[in-house]
Design a protein around this motif. Structure first.
Motif, PDB file in Angstrom:
ATOM      1  N   UNK A 107     107.881  13.718 -30.847  1.00  0.00           N
ATOM      2  CA  UNK A 107     107.055  14.328 -31.893  1.00  0.00           C
ATOM      3  C   UNK A 107     105.566  14.082 -31.642  1.00  0.00           C
ATOM      4  N   UNK A 108     105.226  12.882 -31.173  1.00  0.00           N
ATOM      5  CA  UNK A 108     103.824  12.578 -30.907  1.00  0.00           C
ATOM      6  C   UNK A 108     103.266  13.429 -29.767  1.00  0.00           C
ATOM      7  N   UNK A 109     104.093  13.707 -28.782  1.00  0.00           N
ATOM      8  CA  UNK A 109     103.658  14.568 -27.673  1.00  0.00           C
ATOM      9  C   UNK A 109     103.388  15.980 -28.185  1.00  0.00           C
ATOM     10  N   UNK A 110     104.264  16.488 -29.044  1.00  0.00           N
ATOM     11  CA  UNK A 110     104.066  17.831 -29.587  1.00  0.00           C
ATOM     12  C   UNK A 110     102.808  17.895 -30.456  1.00  0.00           C
ATOM     13  N   UNK A 111     102.562  16.839 -31.240  1.00  0.00           N
ATOM     14  CA  UNK A 111     101.340  16.798 -32.068  1.00  0.00           C
ATOM     15  C   UNK A 111     100.104  16.806 -31.177  1.00  0.00           C
ATOM     16  N   UNK A 112     100.140  16.024 -30.114  1.00  0.00           N
ATOM     17  CA  UNK A 112      99.003  15.971 -29.190  1.00  0.00           C
ATOM     18  C   UNK A 112      98.789  17.319 -28.509  1.00  0.00           C
ATOM     19  N   UNK A 113      99.876  17.963 -28.120  1.00  0.00           N
ATOM     20  CA  UNK A 113      99.795  19.283 -27.473  1.00  0.00           C
ATOM     21  C   UNK A 113      99.150  20.291 -28.416  1.00  0.00           C
ATOM     22  N   UNK A 114      99.580  20.295 -29.679  1.00  0.00           N
ATOM     23  CA  UNK A 114      98.996  21.219 -30.655  1.00  0.00           C
ATOM     24  C   UNK A 114      97.527  20.902 -30.922  1.00  0.00           C
ATOM     25  N   UNK A 115      97.182  19.630 -30.950  1.00  0.00           N
ATOM     26  CA  UNK A 115      95.788  19.241 -31.170  1.00  0.00           C
ATOM     27  C   UNK A 115      94.906  19.725 -30.016  1.00  0.00           C
ATOM     28  N   UNK A 116      95.393  19.592 -28.808  1.00  0.00           N
ATOM     29  CA  UNK A 116      94.635  20.047 -27.627  1.00  0.00           C
ATOM     30  C   UNK A 116      94.414  21.557 -27.694  1.00  0.00           C
ATOM     31  N   UNK A 117      95.444  22.305 -28.073  1.00  0.00           N
ATOM     32  CA  UNK A 117      95.295  23.767 -28.203  1.00  0.00           C
ATOM     33  C   UNK A 117      94.275  24.120 -29.275  1.00  0.00           C
ATOM     34  N   UNK A 118      94.400  23.487 -30.437  1.00  0.00           N
ATOM     35  CA  UNK A 118      93.484  23.799 -31.546  1.00  0.00           C
ATOM     36  C   UNK A 118      92.036  23.447 -31.193  1.00  0.00           C
ATOM     37  N   UNK A 119      91.850  22.340 -30.503  1.00  0.00           N
ATOM     38  CA  UNK A 119      90.499  21.919 -30.124  1.00  0.00           C
ATOM     39  C   UNK A 119      89.848  22.929 -29.187  1.00  0.00           C
ATOM     40  N   UNK A 120      90.661  23.563 -28.367  1.00  0.00           N
ATOM     41  CA  UNK A 120      90.149  24.568 -27.427  1.00  0.00           C
ATOM     42  C   UNK A 120      90.174  25.975 -28.019  1.00  0.00           C
ATOM     43  N   UNK A 121      90.642  26.091 -29.291  1.00  0.00           N
ATOM     44  CA  UNK A 121      90.803  27.396 -29.944  1.00  0.00           C
ATOM     45  C   UNK A 121      91.641  28.346 -29.086  1.00  0.00           C
TER      46      UNK A 121
END
Length: 461
Positions: A155-169
């Motif tokens: 779950x933490x990996x998926x949260x980090x992956x989504x955060x990276x995407x959102x940060x890059x828009x």
């Protein structure tokens, strides 16, 4: 000439329709004829029809079939909203948002997931392309089901992956469905959907939870009749979050829905259909339906016992020698890409002078990649289980084997090596469930295949 089963489906009706279509039952032809009848007999504007598939190939095949239809003009066909599920939802999001993020390329997705893994487990645990790809596949399954598989950091990996995407828009393809569903669940009245009067979804057994929720909301909120087609016996994408349960339960959740069966197989000879039906009866939860062959020719189906992977290649070479002069289509299928690559490489080395011809006549594919296709002769590699190997006795694998079997029109050969890479094997339990006859490769088998193919050629098959 349409069968009674097909005519009941082709004729437009009030309400929604659920079609459960067996392999080789003419599903695409029935679907495109139904679309033509909806437009012409029900006077529904082509632009008000949304037809969704799960692959670009499926969408293009539907478009080509409609272009060839005598009732429809090119302009009408071009007006129909035909596309993949993701593509259709992406166009929807472009209409409601002016700031749609750019989609990540595959390489960019891999880089984002690799960065996410390193953030969570540390750079010392950095992994290669194969493992990163596996994590992306698991993430897609997570989006489709909401379930994790028990990995400590998942779950933490998926949260980090989504955060990276959102940060890059940026978005990936899974975001298209998630964002579309969020907009639809917001309660806003959306002008686009008030203009749609009919929704068709092909290959509905490949639906995951977000896709089902999208269809259900459009159906209920905008009172749009839904026409869905699929076969729960061919649901083979659980690793992406797809489930046959949405097709199986559709008749309970759609308004004014009627369920129809397409049970006649126009593709395969009797022996192939018989073996496939024996196998699929072992699936624990399915829509009960017969599988009936239209062909009266017996065909050839065998499980061939051989010593090892060297004999496997020799057996394939013998079959190719039979097939090449007879102008028949051939597929060599395997469960994994590694198995396909091994035989592809061996045949290329040993049949180098014939290789240019073989490449135009023989297709090498995995079971998953064979779905939606058909050939006169199908050879299944390594239909065995290694001693002490992974237990593949489950319904997902059973359905996958069923899909591979039902690609064959006339000849189905399941190769059963006793050893692979020096490791002992046992025949796949699916061969016994299919009630296949076992044989040792011999000139008698060669003659039987040749006679079978020549008989079919004489009948114009």
């Amino acid at each position: 000439m349409w069968t009674d089963e097909q005519l009941k489906i082709i004729c437009p009706r009030d309400g929604s329709t659920c079609v459960v279509a067996a392999p080789g039952s003419g599903k695409t032809s029935v679907l495109t004829e139904h679309i033509a009848q909806v437009i012409k007999a029900r006077h529904v504007s082509p632009a008000a029809v949304l037809a969704m598939t799960f692959t670009r190939q499926g969408a293009e095949h539907m478009r080509l079939k409609l272009r060839a239809h005598p009732l429809l003009t090119d302009k009408e066909v071009e007006s129909i909203q035909i596309g993949t599920f993701h593509g259709s939802m992406f166009r929807f999001m472009m209409e409601v948002r002016s700031d749609i993020p750019v989609l990540l390329s595959r390489q960019e997705q891999l880089a984002c997931m690799r960065e996410a893994i390193e953030k969570v487990v540390g750079r010392a645990k950095a992994i290669g392309v194969y493992d990163t790809t596996c994590w992306l596949t698991r993430y897609t399954k997570y989006v489709g089901t909401g379930a994790v598989e028990g990995e400590r950091y998942e779950r933490n990996i998926y949260k980090a992956y989504n955060h990276i995407k959102r940060s890059a828009n940026r978005w990936d393809h899974d975001d298209i469905l998630a964002e579309s569903l969020e907009v639809l669940q917001s309660g806003s009245e959306l002008d686009r959907w008030s203009k749609i009067r009919y929704i068709l979804v092909d290959e509905f057994q490949d639906t995951n939870q977000p896709q089902w929720d999208i269809v259900r909301i459009l159906h209920e909120k905008y009172h749009i009749p839904v026409f869905i087609v699929g076969d729960d016996d061919q649901s083979i994408y659980a690793f992406r979050g797809a489930s046959p349960i949405f097709l199986q339960n559709a008749s309970e959740h759609l308004f004014s829905v009627e369920q129809f069966l397409l049970t006649k197989n126009f593709r395969s000879c009797l022996a192939i259909v018989r073996a496939a039906e024996h196998l699929i009866q072992h699936v624990s939860c399915r829509i009960d339906k017969p599988l009936r062959a239209v062909s009266r020719r017996e065909g050839y189906v065998r499980a061939i016992n051989i010593h090892n992977e060297i004999d496997e290649v020799d057996c394939i070479k013998d079959i190719l020698k039979i097939c090449l002069p007879l102008s028949c289509s051939i597929a060599i299928l395997a469960r994994t890409r590694r198995q396909v690559a091994r035989v592809w490489g061996a045949l290329q080395r040993e049949l180098r002078p014939l290789w240019p011809v073989l490449q135009t006549k023989v297709e090498f594919r995995t079971y998953h990649d064979s779905k939606g296709k058909e050939w006169d002769v199908v050879i299944l590699l390594d239909t065995v289980v290694e001693h002490g190997g992974v237990n593949l006795m489950n319904d997902e694998e059973r359905r996958l084997f069923y899909v591979a079997m039902t690609r064959a029109r006339t000849v189905l050969v399941c190769l059963v090596p006793r050893t692979i890479d020096g490791v002992g094997t046992v025949p796949s339990p699916f061969l016994f469930e299919s009630e296949l006859a076992f044989a040792t490769w011999s000139q008698e088998e060669v003659g039987d295949i040749q006679q079978c193919l020549m008989t079919d050629a004489c009948h114009g098959s």
